[in-house]
Design a protein around this motif. Structure first.
Motif, PDB file in Angstrom:
ATOM      1  N   PRO A 257       0.814  -1.222   0.000  1.00 52.32           N
ATOM      2  CA  PRO A 257       0.000   0.000   0.000  1.00 52.32           C
ATOM      3  C   PRO A 257       0.847   1.270   0.000  1.00 52.32           C
ATOM      4  N   ALA A 261       0.282   4.826  -1.867  1.00 53.79           N
ATOM      5  CA  ALA A 261       0.003   5.987  -1.023  1.00 53.79           C
ATOM      6  C   ALA A 261       0.991   7.116  -1.283  1.00 53.79           C
ATOM      7  N   ARG A 264       0.308  11.089  -5.223  1.00 52.04           N
ATOM      8  CA  ARG A 264      -0.784  11.980  -4.842  1.00 52.04           C
ATOM      9  C   ARG A 264      -2.032  11.783  -5.694  1.00 52.04           C
ATOM     10  N   GLY A 267      -5.986   8.135  -3.501  1.00 48.55           N
ATOM     11  CA  GLY A 267      -6.501   8.347  -2.156  1.00 48.55           C
ATOM     12  C   GLY A 267      -7.184   7.086  -1.669  1.00 48.55           C
ATOM     13  N   GLU A 268      -7.548   7.089  -0.410  1.00 48.47           N
ATOM     14  CA  GLU A 268      -8.260   5.960   0.199  1.00 48.47           C
ATOM     15  C   GLU A 268      -7.505   4.645   0.020  1.00 48.47           C
ATOM     16  N   VAL A 269      -6.169   4.721   0.079  1.00 51.88           N
ATOM     17  CA  VAL A 269      -5.373   3.493  -0.038  1.00 51.88           C
ATOM     18  C   VAL A 269      -5.559   2.680   1.235  1.00 51.88           C
ATOM     19  N   THR A 270      -6.109   1.486   1.076  1.00 53.22           N
ATOM     20  CA  THR A 270      -6.498   0.663   2.223  1.00 53.22           C
ATOM     21  C   THR A 270      -6.070  -0.776   1.992  1.00 53.22           C
ATOM     22  N   LEU A 284      -7.697   1.271  -3.676  1.00 51.57           N
ATOM     23  CA  LEU A 284      -7.447   2.702  -3.744  1.00 51.57           C
ATOM     24  C   LEU A 284      -8.474   3.364  -4.652  1.00 51.57           C
TER      25      LEU A 284
END
Length: 293
Positions: A257, A261, A264, A267-270, A284
């Motif tokens: 991840p 991450a 830029r 976003g919402e990298v989980t 993501l």
């Protein structure tokens, strides 16, 4: 011709597979029996007795599995979601752990009409076909480089289409070839990938080390070589608001991840766990207009 209780054969086969180090001995014993009987595993109880010829054939299948030949190679098929694909030598066998990634991916585009989906490192085509089967309104593109895997994917796509499924656009080539997917740049709603991610030199089960193609399993000293290459590709493909899901090794729950991450545009990298509770895939969302390569 004598008749033997099937349950005794199943018990003996399970013991033999357990002694051979097979991780799911009873399940595999049942699956082999069901395959040979031509029924589903849940209907084995309808065949309480089996004949001598059947027993001989069953013992031969169990011996192959005890030698750690993958169950899917013996059966000739593997299942992912509601999709069954043909597999054999030359292609990576889809694993149950990928079910979690598939479920997330389908949920991600549940409210997107006619989504454009790209599956990278497609292998047998299992993920792409599972999405196409679940979402016949989707346009699905699958990418695979290896000739052996590409042949299996092509076969599975043809079977899917012959059965009335929505055609999948299968493209042969390397993910780094910008010409391969340039017509999709900035338009894709969902990207999925199950790339090679095992660190070189890692000791793996015989089913993997002796039967899966090494190029579909190993990926550099830390296992992240291919995932690093996926970062700019996914950035270029996704539309703003689009999502991606990438499978990784269970030791890469932080490192994989982090690669995304750091960009830029994402976003919402989980990170997410699989059915066994191990770190297994990251997700993501594309949030910026211009990818930084």
């Amino acid at each position: 011709m004598s008749r033997t209780p099937l349950r005794l054969e199943l018990m003996a086969a399970s013991r033999r597979l357990e002694e051979a180090g097979v991780g799911s001995p009873r399940f595999d014993a049942d699956e082999l029996a069901a395959h040979l009987l031509g029924v589903s595993r849940g209907r084995l109880g309808l065949h309480p007795l089996v004949g001598d010829e059947w027993v001989e054939q069953y013992h031969a299948l169990v011996a192959r599995r005890a030698a750690r030949e993958p169950l899917q190679h013996i059966l000739g098929t593997a299942v992912l979601g509601a999709t069954t694909v043909q597999v054999g030598p030359g292609v990576f066998v889809p694993r149950p752990e990928t079910e979690s990634l598939l479920e997330w991916a389908l949920a991600a585009v549940a409210d997107t009409p006619e989504p454009l989906v790209v599956d990278l490192c497609a292998g047998s085509g299992a993920i792409a076909l599972a999405i196409a089967q679940a979402r016949p309104d989707a346009r699905v593109v699958a990418v695979e480089r290896a000739a052996g895997a590409l042949a299996w994917a092509r076969r599975n796509m043809e079977l899917h289409e012959a059965a009335g499924g929505t055609p999948v656009d299968l493209r042969g080539g390397d993910i780094g070839d910008e010409r391969l997917l340039e017509d999709l740049e900035g338009r894709v709603d969902l990207v999925t990938a199950n790339p090679p991610y095992v660190p070189d030199g890692t000791v793996v089960d015989p089913e993997v080390g002796e039967f899966d193609p090494a190029e579909a399993v190993f990926s550099g000293a830390d296992g992240l070589d291919t995932i690093r290459r996926l970062v700019p590709v996914i950035a270029g493909l996704l539309t703003v608001g689009g999502t991606a899901a990438v499978e990784h090794d269970d030791t890469q729950g932080e490192s994989a991840p982090a690669l995304f991450a750091a960009r830029r545009v994402f976003g919402e990298v989980t990170d997410h766990t699989d059915l066994t509770g191990r770190a297994r895939f990251l997700t993501l969302r594309r949030v910026a207009l211009t990818p930084r390569r």
